[in-house]
Design a protein around this motif. Sequence first.
Motif, short mmCIF file in Angstrom:
data_model
loop_
_atom_site.label_atom_id
_atom_site.label_comp_id
_atom_site.label_asym_id
_atom_site.label_seq_id
_atom_site.Cartn_x
_atom_site.Cartn_y
_atom_site.Cartn_z
N GLY B 425 -10.22 10.84 6.53
CA GLY B 425 -8.95 10.16 6.76
C GLY B 425 -9.14 8.70 7.13
O GLY B 425 -10.26 8.21 7.34
N VAL B 426 -8.03 8.00 7.24
CA VAL B 426 -8.01 6.58 7.54
C VAL B 426 -7.94 6.35 9.05
O VAL B 426 -8.72 5.57 9.61
N GLY B 427 -7.02 7.06 9.69
CA GLY B 427 -6.90 6.99 11.15
C GLY B 427 -6.74 5.57 11.65
O GLY B 427 -5.98 4.77 11.09
N ILE B 428 -7.46 5.26 12.75
CA ILE B 428 -7.48 3.86 13.17
C ILE B 428 -8.73 3.18 12.64
O ILE B 428 -8.81 1.96 12.58
N GLU B 429 -9.69 3.98 12.20
CA GLU B 429 -10.98 3.43 11.81
C GLU B 429 -10.90 2.56 10.56
O GLU B 429 -11.48 1.49 10.51
N LYS B 430 -10.19 3.05 9.53
CA LYS B 430 -10.25 2.39 8.24
C LYS B 430 -8.94 1.72 7.86
O LYS B 430 -8.68 1.48 6.68
N ARG B 431 -8.12 1.44 8.87
CA ARG B 431 -6.83 0.83 8.57
C ARG B 431 -6.98 -0.43 7.73
O ARG B 431 -6.29 -0.61 6.72
N GLU B 432 -7.87 -1.31 8.15
CA GLU B 432 -7.99 -2.59 7.43
C GLU B 432 -8.61 -2.38 6.06
O GLU B 432 -8.29 -3.09 5.10
N GLU B 433 -9.50 -1.36 5.95
CA GLU B 433 -10.16 -1.10 4.67
C GLU B 433 -9.20 -0.54 3.62
O GLU B 433 -9.53 -0.50 2.43
N MET B 434 -8.00 -0.12 4.04
CA MET B 434 -6.99 0.29 3.07
C MET B 434 -6.76 -0.81 2.03
O MET B 434 -6.43 -0.56 0.89
N ARG B 435 -6.96 -2.05 2.48
CA ARG B 435 -6.75 -3.18 1.58
C ARG B 435 -7.76 -3.21 0.43
O ARG B 435 -7.53 -3.88 -0.57
N PHE B 436 -8.90 -2.53 0.61
CA PHE B 436 -9.88 -2.47 -0.49
C PHE B 436 -9.33 -1.70 -1.69
O PHE B 436 -9.78 -1.89 -2.81
N VAL B 437 -8.43 -0.76 -1.42
CA VAL B 437 -7.99 0.12 -2.51
C VAL B 437 -6.49 0.07 -2.82
O VAL B 437 -6.07 0.61 -3.84
N PHE B 438 -5.73 -0.55 -1.94
CA PHE B 438 -4.29 -0.64 -2.21
C PHE B 438 -3.81 -2.08 -2.13
O PHE B 438 -4.28 -2.85 -1.28
N THR B 439 -2.86 -2.41 -2.97
CA THR B 439 -2.22 -3.71 -2.86
C THR B 439 -1.21 -3.69 -1.71
O THR B 439 -0.82 -2.62 -1.23
N LYS B 440 -0.76 -4.87 -1.34
CA LYS B 440 0.23 -4.97 -0.29
C LYS B 440 1.50 -4.17 -0.66
O LYS B 440 2.08 -3.49 0.17
N GLU B 441 1.86 -4.23 -1.97
CA GLU B 441 3.07 -3.53 -2.43
C GLU B 441 2.88 -2.02 -2.32
O GLU B 441 3.80 -1.28 -1.96
N GLU B 442 1.69 -1.55 -2.68
CA GLU B 442 1.43 -0.11 -2.62
C GLU B 442 1.47 0.39 -1.18
O GLU B 442 2.00 1.46 -0.89
N ILE B 443 0.92 -0.41 -0.28
CA ILE B 443 0.95 -0.03 1.13
C ILE B 443 2.40 -0.03 1.63
O ILE B 443 2.83 0.88 2.34
N ALA B 444 3.15 -1.02 1.21
CA ALA B 444 4.55 -1.10 1.62
C ALA B 444 5.32 0.13 1.13
O ALA B 444 6.15 0.69 1.86
N ALA B 445 5.03 0.58 -0.09
CA ALA B 445 5.72 1.77 -0.64
C ALA B 445 5.38 2.99 0.20
O ALA B 445 6.24 3.83 0.48
N GLN B 446 4.12 3.08 0.62
CA GLN B 446 3.71 4.23 1.45
C GLN B 446 4.43 4.20 2.80
O GLN B 446 4.82 5.24 3.33
N ILE B 447 4.58 3.01 3.32
CA ILE B 447 5.23 2.90 4.63
C ILE B 447 6.72 3.25 4.50
O ILE B 447 7.29 3.90 5.38
N ARG B 448 7.33 2.86 3.38
CA ARG B 448 8.72 3.26 3.16
C ARG B 448 8.84 4.79 3.12
O ARG B 448 9.81 5.37 3.61
N LEU B 449 7.82 5.41 2.53
CA LEU B 449 7.79 6.86 2.44
C LEU B 449 7.68 7.47 3.84
O LEU B 449 8.37 8.43 4.19
N ARG B 450 6.80 6.90 4.66
CA ARG B 450 6.65 7.37 6.04
C ARG B 450 7.99 7.27 6.77
O ARG B 450 8.39 8.17 7.49
N ASP B 451 8.67 6.15 6.53
CA ASP B 451 9.91 5.89 7.26
C ASP B 451 11.01 6.90 6.94
O ASP B 451 11.95 7.06 7.72
N VAL B 452 10.90 7.58 5.79
CA VAL B 452 11.88 8.61 5.47
C VAL B 452 11.83 9.72 6.51
O VAL B 452 12.84 10.24 6.95
#
Lengths: 486, 486
Positions: B425-452
């Motif tokens: 998992g990503v947890g707190i450890e790999k939060r910043e490394e998410m940027r290696f594999v996702f664009t800002k838009e993709e991360i934003a889409a995931q956060i919108r999903l979380r917000d549901v």
Amino acid sequence: MFGRKKRRLDPLIRQLMEWVGETNVLYRREDLVAYECDGFTLKKGEARAVVFPADTREVAAVVRLLHRENVPFIARGAGTGLSGGATPLGGEVIISLVKMKKLLRVDLDNRIAVVQPGFVNLKLTQSIADRGYYYAPDPSSQYACTIGGNVAENAGGAHCLKYGVTTNHILGAEVVLPDGEVIRIGDEGIPDMPGYDLLGLLTGSEGTLGIVTEITVRILKAPQGKQTLLAYFDDVEEASRAVSDIISAGILPAALEMMDRTAIEAVESANFPVGHPLDIEALLLVEVDGIEAGLKSQVEDITELCRRRNVREVKTARDEKEAAAWWANRKTGFGAMGAISPDYLVQDGVIPRSTLPEVLGKIREISRDTGLRIANIFHAGDGNLHPLILFDERKPGEKERALEAGSRCLKVCAEVGGTITGEHGVGIEKREEMRFVFTKEEIAAQIRLRDVFNPGNLLNPGKGFPQPGRCAEVKQEIKERRMAEG
Amino acid sequence: MFGRKKRRLDPLIRQLMEWVGETNVLYRREDLVAYECDGFTLKKGEARAVVFPADTREVAAVVRLLHRENVPFIARGAGTGLSGGATPLGGEVIISLVKMKKLLRVDLDNRIAVVQPGFVNLKLTQSIADRGYYYAPDPSSQYACTIGGNVAENAGGAHCLKYGVTTNHILGAEVVLPDGEVIRIGDEGIPDMPGYDLLGLLTGSEGTLGIVTEITVRILKAPQGKQTLLAYFDDVEEASRAVSDIISAGILPAALEMMDRTAIEAVESANFPVGHPLDIEALLLVEVDGIEAGLKSQVEDITELCRRRNVREVKTARDEKEAAAWWANRKTGFGAMGAISPDYLVQDGVIPRSTLPEVLGKIREISRDTGLRIANIFHAGDGNLHPLILFDERKPGEKERALEAGSRCLKVCAEVGGTITGEHGVGIEKREEMRFVFTKEEIAAQIRLRDVFNPGNLLNPGKGFPQPGRCAEVKQEIKERRMAEG
């Protein structure tokens, strides 16, 4: 002359033509007829146009245009879906993906293949069979259905008992979102992707979250050997119990299919008869696969378990040809209904395996109550029923009674702890039946989820949920537009 | 006296006690220390309290209270997670599920088990082994980790190569949503549920979408036979190529694990040595399972493929006891690092199998650059790397260099087309490394999903995404509150 004709065109059609070329847009009423429904033929609607993009860029351009113009749209593959997922409700532009039908890449080292969405399911296995590989999900329509459509519907098939449904075989996808943005999700064989499982969410979302334009799938090494068995029973309950016995004994067949008497009558009257006795009450078609050395004992165990349930006869296919004939007989089973009934409606419920005898009994009751014959051909191993309700649309009220009988079958499935679809999807067919398995709050949560990706509900509106969404509006719009156009 | 003490209590703590009982709330600083991190020990935070609800009703009540009071909260199982998913960032109430540890039901006919979230993974297999069944996902921490935690993290394990990760074995769940509403999702063995795949979305959502309070899992019939092999190589690249060869040959081992020289040094210096030679560069631990009759030829094929890659020695476990010793040696491998290094950081990247030699080379470069030894113990069969970066926290700057080396390893994985986590998992450890594999838009889409599901982001804030969410605020809040309390 041509110029004048063009000027009279709906301006949207002209804009679509600019993106995909004139010959790749259908808009005349007579051309649209073929697109008024998919494999679920009981509800029909008229599209505004059908476009045939050639690549992702064109799909994205078309989607951006439709998004900007606030026009609803639907992605469509081969149109073999059985719940109306690709049926227009009125006024949508259909984005047909059949021209995007390339096999882009096969990578045996990493056991993946990359295809365009219009690539036909069976062709993938045919393309890699000589190297000993295959693609597992095998809907009965696999000779025609596309992998893009399979992703939309999370298609299953006879061999999904052992190998899982489409979602278990999709590793990545390129997706055009409803606003025309293109994203890639998933990857090549990652066990647990970081972030939420968007690929899983997309698979089976019935074309409401995005349009897949490229798909990476897992391919499997073909099993070393296969054995196919047929078991004929004089009693449906005994056959049902044999199914439970086989699974409980720890045998996991590649496929474990069942047909009842009415179904057997149909398949033996249609194009691929194989000589099943017509006086039995049920048959099981069982395939085991794996390492050659282990197959014999599995066949013996299955045979013995069927004997304990008073099977009339069990036989093993002599060779591949005979097994293929048995499978052709089974896989064309839905269409075979045409040999014994003018019309039929196939339903798709799921139940816990152990409730099979009880549920088949209740389906017989529904048949008696409605006066309609119901045949059963289904994936017994994973409790995925397919009651086929036979009727004659010309007889007043029969279609309505058939729809009612189908809905009652699904209610029975829900009541024993099952659900209303195993592989065909909700589409327009089972929208109202969603209430059998979800509360209003649960449905609302799902719709909020849809709105994250598809906020204007322009992409495949009115599908999958009880709420008709924009359909009513859309119908009104098209009516007014047609009137204005004269 | 007691009364006075109580009056001084944080009113929230008092309200929590009303719901779960006084003895089921920890709030003193000395009691909270044990909860300041999970298995990822490099970042720590202080919780406001820890509560131990006894059932779903209590979980829901606690959640409703926290939701109403706008207090962030975290669900926690055994705390064995390796990416800090259950680590407080400051001020959260931890809802520990360890008291909800019942095995509620086993249904062999339908091959399912129903457990509470605090039920320990290994106990499930132990409870059904005498009847010939087991639960497949086997994280190395399975003797301690809970199935609820496994769902949150979509846990993997050595045998996931053949059997898939947690998401492939979860059939249904009861979930307390972040506002305290209780819903049930999924069902018992439905191939393709109607509606969106909420269960798939929940699984691996790292505790950010809901709290599972009951889980229905698939159980499998134990394979008839098993064979375990060890192959010792003088060259890492040859071992890597043997891995690809085995998979390409169409063999699907139940497990295919690799350890390099540094890892072997550690496991042989720790509690479960088995006599691996210390001068080899890599070993493969391979398990094949299935029908007894087919195992011999698989063992022969694997042996032959290893020979072609110049293996020094291949041997098959004489009996179950020897195989179990080899597995204990492997499964305690992370902890074994303690025998050769004061501290270590385990990373969790995934790569396409065919890039294994290239990536291991780049990890060696990172080791040289940073001056830190890196051991590799990993699930080679599905390309899931676990570089273990050895360091000494007491030496100034080493911890920071270790974190930097870990991040660089993940970057390498992303660059060859892999990703930044395979099972931890990503947890707190790999939060910043998410940027290696996702664009800002993709991360934003995931956060919108979380917000549901988690609109206020009260449930496990600050996890899984680059944005720190409420953490900074929360930290400030707790500081102010502590100061006010004196």
